[in-house]
Motif scaffolding. Structure first.
Motif, PDB file in Angstrom:
ATOM      1  N   ILE A  51       0.836  -1.205   0.000  1.00 23.32           N
ATOM      2  CA  ILE A  51       0.000   0.000   0.000  1.00 23.32           C
ATOM      3  C   ILE A  51       0.870   1.254   0.000  1.00 23.32           C
ATOM      4  N   VAL A  52       1.954   1.243   0.770  1.00 20.89           N
ATOM      5  CA  VAL A  52       2.871   2.386   0.792  1.00 20.89           C
ATOM      6  C   VAL A  52       3.459   2.603  -0.597  1.00 20.89           C
ATOM      7  N   GLY A  53       3.752   1.502  -1.299  1.00 19.58           N
ATOM      8  CA  GLY A  53       4.270   1.610  -2.663  1.00 19.58           C
ATOM      9  C   GLY A  53       3.269   2.276  -3.598  1.00 19.58           C
ATOM     10  N   LEU A  54       1.990   1.881  -3.486  1.00 19.94           N
ATOM     11  CA  LEU A  54       0.947   2.501  -4.314  1.00 19.94           C
ATOM     12  C   LEU A  54       0.796   3.985  -3.987  1.00 19.94           C
ATOM     13  N   ILE A  55       0.846   4.319  -2.686  1.00 19.56           N
ATOM     14  CA  ILE A  55       0.716   5.716  -2.261  1.00 19.56           C
ATOM     15  C   ILE A  55       1.906   6.525  -2.774  1.00 19.56           C
ATOM     16  N   ALA A  56       3.117   5.960  -2.687  1.00 23.84           N
ATOM     17  CA  ALA A  56       4.330   6.678  -3.115  1.00 23.84           C
ATOM     18  C   ALA A  56       4.260   7.015  -4.606  1.00 23.84           C
ATOM     19  N   GLN A  57       3.729   6.072  -5.406  1.00 28.24           N
ATOM     20  CA  GLN A  57       3.635   6.309  -6.848  1.00 28.24           C
ATOM     21  C   GLN A  57       2.632   7.416  -7.179  1.00 28.24           C
ATOM     22  N   ASN A  58       1.677   7.625  -6.306  1.00 28.42           N
ATOM     23  CA  ASN A  58       0.605   8.596  -6.562  1.00 28.42           C
ATOM     24  C   ASN A  58       0.549   9.671  -5.479  1.00 28.42           C
ATOM     25  N   ARG A  59       1.708   9.981  -4.870  1.00 24.99           N
ATOM     26  CA  ARG A  59       1.740  10.910  -3.735  1.00 24.99           C
ATOM     27  C   ARG A  59       1.282  12.323  -4.106  1.00 24.99           C
ATOM     28  N   SER A  60       1.501  12.723  -5.358  1.00 26.99           N
ATOM     29  CA  SER A  60       1.114  14.079  -5.758  1.00 26.99           C
ATOM     30  C   SER A  60      -0.396  14.290  -5.696  1.00 26.99           C
ATOM     31  N   VAL A  61      -1.152  13.191  -5.804  1.00 28.31           N
ATOM     32  CA  VAL A  61      -2.619  13.271  -5.694  1.00 28.31           C
ATOM     33  C   VAL A  61      -3.069  13.004  -4.258  1.00 28.31           C
ATOM     34  N   ILE A  62      -2.443  12.035  -3.603  1.00 28.04           N
ATOM     35  CA  ILE A  62      -2.921  11.568  -2.298  1.00 28.04           C
ATOM     36  C   ILE A  62      -2.541  12.511  -1.159  1.00 28.04           C
ATOM     37  N   LEU A  63      -1.310  13.011  -1.127  1.00 24.96           N
ATOM     38  CA  LEU A  63      -0.882  13.846   0.003  1.00 24.96           C
ATOM     39  C   LEU A  63      -1.722  15.106   0.170  1.00 24.96           C
ATOM     40  N   PRO A  64      -2.045  15.843  -0.916  1.00 27.98           N
ATOM     41  CA  PRO A  64      -2.919  17.021  -0.722  1.00 27.98           C
ATOM     42  C   PRO A  64      -4.290  16.680  -0.132  1.00 27.98           C
ATOM     43  N   ILE A  65      -4.767  15.448  -0.386  1.00 29.20           N
ATOM     44  CA  ILE A  65      -6.080  15.039   0.152  1.00 29.20           C
ATOM     45  C   ILE A  65      -5.999  14.786   1.654  1.00 29.20           C
ATOM     46  N   ILE A  66      -4.940  14.098   2.093  1.00 34.43           N
ATOM     47  CA  ILE A  66      -4.898  13.678   3.499  1.00 34.43           C
ATOM     48  C   ILE A  66      -4.066  14.603   4.396  1.00 34.43           C
ATOM     49  N   TYR A  67      -3.319  15.543   3.813  1.00 34.50           N
ATOM     50  CA  TYR A  67      -2.461  16.397   4.655  1.00 34.50           C
ATOM     51  C   TYR A  67      -3.266  17.154   5.718  1.00 34.50           C
ATOM     52  N   PRO A  68      -4.414  17.779   5.371  1.00 33.85           N
ATOM     53  CA  PRO A  68      -5.182  18.482   6.422  1.00 33.85           C
ATOM     54  C   PRO A  68      -5.585  17.565   7.574  1.00 33.85           C
ATOM     55  N   ALA A  69      -5.927  16.293   7.258  1.00 31.09           N
ATOM     56  CA  ALA A  69      -6.321  15.348   8.310  1.00 31.09           C
ATOM     57  C   ALA A  69      -5.130  15.034   9.210  1.00 31.09           C
ATOM     58  N   LEU A  70      -3.935  14.900   8.618  1.00 32.41           N
ATOM     59  CA  LEU A  70      -2.738  14.627   9.418  1.00 32.41           C
ATOM     60  C   LEU A  70      -2.432  15.801  10.346  1.00 32.41           C
ATOM     61  N   GLU A  71      -2.513  17.019   9.842  1.00 31.46           N
ATOM     62  CA  GLU A  71      -2.247  18.203  10.664  1.00 31.46           C
ATOM     63  C   GLU A  71      -3.258  18.333  11.802  1.00 31.46           C
TER      64      GLU A  71
END
Length: 494
Positions: free
Chosen positions: A397-417
């Motif tokens: 799953i981390v591998g899939l997220i890493a390949q698509n981080r430019s889409v996924i990180l902006p979605i979940i960053y507010p939740a992490l903060e």
């Protein structure tokens, strides 16, 4: 002249009395609707044993009677004895009262044990079709019955949680178990001729077996699961019918009752069936996934059968990776809103599905998927937040997220903060900080960009909030001035 007449009579011209030997000729009698040849002992050799023992069923008996053991009679008489023992086992007894018919119950139990041993010893290849037919009739008489009502039925009480209910144990199980064992041994025996057996184990028989899956006794459901699975494997002609009949049970459970005792056992059978599907997968099987398995996530008692359901779902994705997008979107459609226990189950299943998901299918559904995961990260129930954070412990799953981080990180960053700043649970704090660090090391520039956008958004939100507060303050001041000047009530109309 008189002498001549006397000689004529003595030669047989008149009626004569039958001799003693003539009176012993075999005669035919109709006993209980069956034509049974009755042969006296002195003339027994005239009638071959095979004609006596296998032509028709023995006459009905009115009570349970002790019978000799199979080993104590000649081989030629064993089929007739088999039929008599079957008759012994057709009697029903009241098992709710342990003091009633004690002797008869024990005779029946011992007889059932003998029948099981007889079939297990390889007798299936020598017993006649009549014996097989009568055996299935006896099995049907014992097994196919009205199941007792569930504890919540006809009592006026609210249905209890099925997970918390005490299982009902069938009082006649000492006999029922042996009947199930006899049926199982008959079905699995390599000596059982499928062409003959399918005449008696037909669609009607299968439907009645399926009805019994609603039994509350887990021991009975376990036997039913094994037997139906063996029937499915041995009788290829019944396979489409069995699948369709199981589907109908699921439809009724999903859309009508949400109560059924055997959903888990039926899914266990299907898990094995799905494992054997050939590729490319038939359209019928894909429709089964979409119309049955995915909607099975909707009912409240999913926790009872979720393990088996999850196994079936993952089998489909492993068989055909293109189904991953369909499955993930189906999970999102039925995602629970207020049931945290159910949400944990969904996250667990999601991890197993993602583990079998290929990058192309992942990209199709990653936006709605991580919007839902972001909501789970911020759940006030710490187990849900923790389970969502555990997804980053899976290398695939981390591998899939890493390949698509430019889409996924902006979605979940507010939740992490938000978790770092305000979540009440320390374990959630620690796991969130680890994931932030992982993203920072993975792509520092992207992480900084997401951080900047988040801070800008927060500043803008703060400015909007301040403007709102200022507007309310001005309205309050204007209202106070008006009250001080006129002291009258005004109605504002539009």
């Amino acid at each position: 002249f008189l002498l001549a007449m006397f000689k004529k009579i003595m030669k047989g011209g008149g009626h004569k009395k039958p001799s003693k030997s003539e009176s012993n000729e075999p005669s035919s009698y109709n006993l209980g609707g069956s034509n049974v040849v009755v042969s006296h002992a002195s003339r027994g050799a005239l009638v071959p044993p095979s004609q006596v023992t296998t032509a028709t069923p023995p006459p009905p008996i009115t009570s349970v009677t002790p019978l000799p053991l199979f080993r104590d009679v000649p081989v030629s008489e064993r089929q007739a004895l088999f039929l008599r023992k079957l008759q012994n086992c057709c009697f029903h007894f009241d098992f709710t009262d342990t003091t009633k018919n004690v002797r008869e119950k024990e005779i029946k139990r011992q007889t059932l044990l003998e029948l099981v041993d007889f079939i297990q010893s390889g007798a299936s290849k020598i017993i006649s079709e009549l014996c097989q037919e009568e055996m299935i009739k006896m099995v049907s008489l014992n097994l196919f019955r009205c199941l007792p009502p569930a504890s919540h039925e006809n009592t006026g009480q609210e249905p209890a949680d099925p997970e918390e209910e005490e299982p009902y144990l069938e009082p006649s199980w000492p006999h029922l178990q042996l009947v199930y064992e006899l049926l199982l041994r008959y079905v699995v025996s390599t000596d059982t001729d499928t062409k003959v057996a399918k005449r008696y184990i037909d669609h009607s028989f299968v439907l009645k077996l399926l009805d019994l899956f609603d039994s509350e006794d887990p021991r009975e459901r376990e036997y039913l699961k094994t037997i139906l699975h063996r029937i499915y494997g041995k009788f290829m002609v019944h396979r489409p019918f069995i699948r369709k009949a199981i589907n109908n049970i699921f439809y009724r459970f999903i859309y009508e009752t949400e109560r059924h005792g055997g959903i888990g056992e039926l899914l266990e059978i299907l898990g094995s069936i799905i494992n054997g599907f050939a590729l490319p997968m038939k359209e019928e099987h894909k429709l089964f996934l979409i119309r049955v398995l995915i909607p099975l996530h909707k009912p409240k008692p999913i926790a009872i059968y979720h393990q088996q359901l999850s196994y079936c779902i993952v089998q489909f994705v492993e068989k055909d990776y293109k189904l991953a997008d369909t499955v993930i979107r189906g999970l999102l459609k039925y995602w629970p809103v207020t049931n945290c226990t159910k949400e944990n189950l969904f996250l667990q299943e999601l991890e197993e599905v993602l583990e079998a998901t290929q990058p192309v299918e992942f990209q199709r559904c990653m936006v709605p998927l991580f919007q839902q995961i972001a909501r789970c990260l911020n759940s006030s129930h710490f187990q849900v937040a923790e389970r969502a954070l555990f997804l980053w412990n899976n290398e695939h799953i981390v591998g899939l997220i890493a390949q698509n981080r430019s889409v996924i990180l902006p979605i979940i960053y507010p939740a992490l903060e938000k978790n770092v700043q305000s979540h009440w649970n320390q374990a959630v704090h620690g796991l969130t900080a680890n994931i932030k660090k992982m993203f920072m090391e993975m792509d520092p520039e992207l992480f900084e960009e997401c951080q900047r956008q988040y801070e800008e958004k927060q500043a803008k939100s703060k400015e909007v909030e301040e403007q709102r507060q200022f507007t309310w303050k001005r309205l309050a001041e204007a209202a106070a001035e008006r009250d001080g000047v006129g002291g009258e009530d005004y109605m504002i109309t539009s």
